[in-house]
Design a protein around this motif. Structure first.
Motif, PDB file in Angstrom:
ATOM      1  N   ASN A 102       0.818  -1.208   0.000  1.00 32.43           N
ATOM      2  CA  ASN A 102       0.000   0.000   0.000  1.00 32.43           C
ATOM      3  C   ASN A 102       0.858   1.266   0.000  1.00 32.43           C
ATOM      4  O   ASN A 102       0.474   2.296  -0.550  1.00 32.43           O
ATOM      5  CB  ASN A 102      -0.902  -0.002   1.229  1.00 32.43           C
ATOM      6  N   LEU A 103       2.039   1.182   0.605  1.00 31.88           N
ATOM      7  CA  LEU A 103       2.929   2.338   0.698  1.00 31.88           C
ATOM      8  C   LEU A 103       3.840   2.504  -0.509  1.00 31.88           C
ATOM      9  O   LEU A 103       4.233   3.625  -0.839  1.00 31.88           O
ATOM     10  CB  LEU A 103       3.785   2.243   1.964  1.00 31.88           C
ATOM     11  N   VAL A 104       4.192   1.409  -1.188  1.00 30.15           N
ATOM     12  CA  VAL A 104       5.218   1.511  -2.234  1.00 30.15           C
ATOM     13  C   VAL A 104       4.713   1.342  -3.655  1.00 30.15           C
ATOM     14  O   VAL A 104       5.360   1.827  -4.600  1.00 30.15           O
ATOM     15  CB  VAL A 104       6.373   0.504  -1.995  1.00 30.15           C
ATOM     16  N   VAL A 216      15.003  -2.385  11.807  1.00 29.79           N
ATOM     17  CA  VAL A 216      14.081  -1.811  12.789  1.00 29.79           C
ATOM     18  C   VAL A 216      13.465  -2.957  13.585  1.00 29.79           C
ATOM     19  O   VAL A 216      12.982  -3.929  12.996  1.00 29.79           O
ATOM     20  CB  VAL A 216      12.983  -0.975  12.106  1.00 29.79           C
ATOM     21  N   GLU A 217      13.481  -2.849  14.896  1.00 30.00           N
ATOM     22  CA  GLU A 217      12.985  -3.912  15.759  1.00 30.00           C
ATOM     23  C   GLU A 217      11.780  -3.447  16.573  1.00 30.00           C
ATOM     24  O   GLU A 217      11.507  -2.248  16.677  1.00 30.00           O
ATOM     25  CB  GLU A 217      14.089  -4.390  16.707  1.00 30.00           C
ATOM     26  N   THR A 296      -0.555  -0.255  14.267  1.00 33.95           N
ATOM     27  CA  THR A 296      -0.139  -1.334  15.148  1.00 33.95           C
ATOM     28  C   THR A 296       1.391  -1.412  15.139  1.00 33.95           C
ATOM     29  O   THR A 296       2.036  -0.871  14.222  1.00 33.95           O
ATOM     30  CB  THR A 296      -0.725  -2.674  14.670  1.00 33.95           C
ATOM     31  N   PRO A 297       2.003  -2.080  16.100  1.00 36.87           N
ATOM     32  CA  PRO A 297       3.471  -2.147  16.126  1.00 36.87           C
ATOM     33  C   PRO A 297       4.091  -2.688  14.843  1.00 36.87           C
ATOM     34  O   PRO A 297       5.107  -2.164  14.385  1.00 36.87           O
ATOM     35  CB  PRO A 297       3.750  -3.073  17.323  1.00 36.87           C
ATOM     36  N   ILE A 302       7.144  -1.156   9.699  1.00 40.45           N
ATOM     37  CA  ILE A 302       7.278  -1.020   8.247  1.00 40.45           C
ATOM     38  C   ILE A 302       7.437   0.441   7.853  1.00 40.45           C
ATOM     39  O   ILE A 302       8.310   0.798   7.055  1.00 40.45           O
ATOM     40  CB  ILE A 302       6.056  -1.652   7.538  1.00 40.45           C
ATOM     41  N   LEU A 303       6.606   1.307   8.412  1.00 39.64           N
ATOM     42  CA  LEU A 303       6.676   2.724   8.063  1.00 39.64           C
ATOM     43  C   LEU A 303       8.001   3.334   8.507  1.00 39.64           C
ATOM     44  O   LEU A 303       8.615   4.109   7.765  1.00 39.64           O
ATOM     45  CB  LEU A 303       5.504   3.485   8.698  1.00 39.64           C
ATOM     46  N   LEU A 304       8.472   2.986   9.703  1.00 32.17           N
ATOM     47  CA  LEU A 304       9.749   3.512  10.180  1.00 32.17           C
ATOM     48  C   LEU A 304      10.897   3.018   9.304  1.00 32.17           C
ATOM     49  O   LEU A 304      11.829   3.778   8.985  1.00 32.17           O
ATOM     50  CB  LEU A 304       9.982   3.114  11.639  1.00 32.17           C
ATOM     51  N   THR A 305      10.846   1.781   8.877  1.00 35.80           N
ATOM     52  CA  THR A 305      11.883   1.237   7.988  1.00 35.80           C
ATOM     53  C   THR A 305      11.932   2.002   6.675  1.00 35.80           C
ATOM     54  O   THR A 305      13.010   2.376   6.189  1.00 35.80           O
ATOM     55  CB  THR A 305      11.635  -0.256   7.711  1.00 35.80           C
ATOM     56  N   LEU A 306      10.771   2.259   6.086  1.00 35.46           N
ATOM     57  CA  LEU A 306      10.722   2.987   4.822  1.00 35.46           C
ATOM     58  C   LEU A 306      11.206   4.428   4.993  1.00 35.46           C
ATOM     59  O   LEU A 306      11.915   4.963   4.129  1.00 35.46           O
ATOM     60  CB  LEU A 306       9.302   2.976   4.263  1.00 35.46           C
ATOM     61  N   ALA A 307      10.829   5.044   6.109  1.00 29.56           N
ATOM     62  CA  ALA A 307      11.271   6.420   6.368  1.00 29.56           C
ATOM     63  C   ALA A 307      12.791   6.495   6.485  1.00 29.56           C
ATOM     64  O   ALA A 307      13.428   7.394   5.933  1.00 29.56           O
ATOM     65  CB  ALA A 307      10.601   6.941   7.636  1.00 29.56           C
ATOM     66  N   LEU A 308      13.374   5.540   7.201  1.00 31.53           N
ATOM     67  CA  LEU A 308      14.828   5.513   7.354  1.00 31.53           C
ATOM     68  C   LEU A 308      15.510   5.215   6.024  1.00 31.53           C
ATOM     69  O   LEU A 308      16.574   5.769   5.718  1.00 31.53           O
ATOM     70  CB  LEU A 308      15.226   4.469   8.399  1.00 31.53           C
TER      71      LEU A 308
END
Length: 324
Positions: A102-104, A216-217, A296-297, A302-308
């Motif tokens: 959905n994001l990519v 990201v964990e 959700t966590p 996933i979003l934090l990974t893509l942002a980084l």
């Protein structure tokens, strides 16, 4: 007649076990042609093409698999004769794959995920009906431009809200507080609302930007949880999501650890509850954390990974979590 491409990845929908039973099965026993043979009337919904991309339990899916899947869909979406896509998938991580796509993905053609809770050899396997409805949804005009969707147990669910909420029953998915966005009545979609979050062609994320996948964990907080695990993540991860109690909260010992870690890597506060919203409060000002909103966590990860991956800094990551 519309043309729909099916990408099969395995999961319970491809599983076999003792005839008639719903437990004790093994994934990856049936391929796409076998699944379609059990779906009565599928040929009347759309012209079908497809391939067996993977045949694994969704527990084993990786970032590499996601990138490969996204790449195939984007390439196929350029075909003028292709109208929509169905991805058959294991239910355990279906919501994560849906959210990533959905994001990519950069297409407005319908992309619909589905699966099953019962193996193909069960007396009342739910896979054939779910696949029938997914094909119908992917072939529909109504599904265009609504981002990645899931068709499961007569529900239409958006990728940003879908969550597995039952590990046993066939109605295993929910849109949480937000509900489903529609119903499938056999081959007819009935939309009740539209996804409002940014998705697909309206996001800043692309597969090309993912040259490297940042680590990201997720750390799960519980009463009297040992904060030392945070030390490990602080040294080995590039980003951290906290599955906190209530509205993303944790104990004083955890706060002390997080205060130092958040100076080195971005730390997102999410909630283990599954419903509600983690909003900005004094905890973020005090510790330098980022509220995860309604994610959700696993989706926050996933979003934090893509942002980084796209090189976003702390301030920009905060804005990204507000947008998505």
């Amino acid at each position: 007649m519309k043309k729909v491409y099916i990408l099969a990845t395995g999961g319970t929908i491809s599983a076999a076990g003792c005839e008639g039973k719903t437990t004790g099965y093994h994934d990856g026993k049936f391929e796409l042609k076998d699944l379609l043979a059990r779906v009565k009337g599928a040929e009347k919904l759309a012209k079908l093409e497809g391939e067996q991309v993977l045949n694994i339990s969704s527990d084993d899916i990786t970032w590499g698999d996601w990138l490969s899947l996204a790449g195939k869909i984007e390439k196929l979406s350029l075909r003028s004769d292709m109208d929509g896509f169905v991805v058959t998938h294991g239910t355990n991580t279906l919501e994560e794959t849906a959210y990533f796509l959905n994001l990519v993905l950069k297409t407005e053609k319908p992309v619909v995920l589905t699966g099953s809770m019962r193996p193909a050899t069960a007396n009342s396997a739910d896979g054939p009906q779910n696949l029938y409805e997914a094909i119908a949804l992917a072939a529909s005009e109504e599904a265009k431009g609504k981002g990645v969707l899931a068709a499961f147990s007569d529900l239409i669910l958006s990728a940003d809200r879908i969550q597995k909420v039952n590990c046993f029953r066939t109605d295993a998915f929910s849109g949480r507080d937000f509900g489903c966005i529609g119903y499938m009545q056999d081959s007819v979609p009935k939309f009740l609302q539209y996804p409002v979050e940014n998705h697909t062609t309206h996001t800043r994320f692309t597969t090309e930007a993912l040259k490297r996948i940042p680590r990201v964990e997720i750390a799960y907080f519980s009463a009297d949880a040992d904060p030392e695990i945070l030390e490990f993540y602080g040294k080995t991860a590039e980003g951290l999501v906290i599955a906190g109690a209530g509205s993303g909260l944790f104990s004083k010992p955890w706060k002390e650890k997080i205060r130092g870690i958040a100076r080195e890597i971005p730390v997102v506060r999410s909630s283990r509850v599954g419903n509600g919203m983690v909003s900005q409060d004094h905890c973020d000002e005090e510790l330098g954390t980022i509220p995860g909103g309604t994610l959700t966590p696993v989706k926050a990860r996933i979003l934090l990974t893509l942002a980084l991956a796209m090189g976003a800094g702390q301030g920009e990551i905060g804005e990204i979590f507000k947008q998505y």
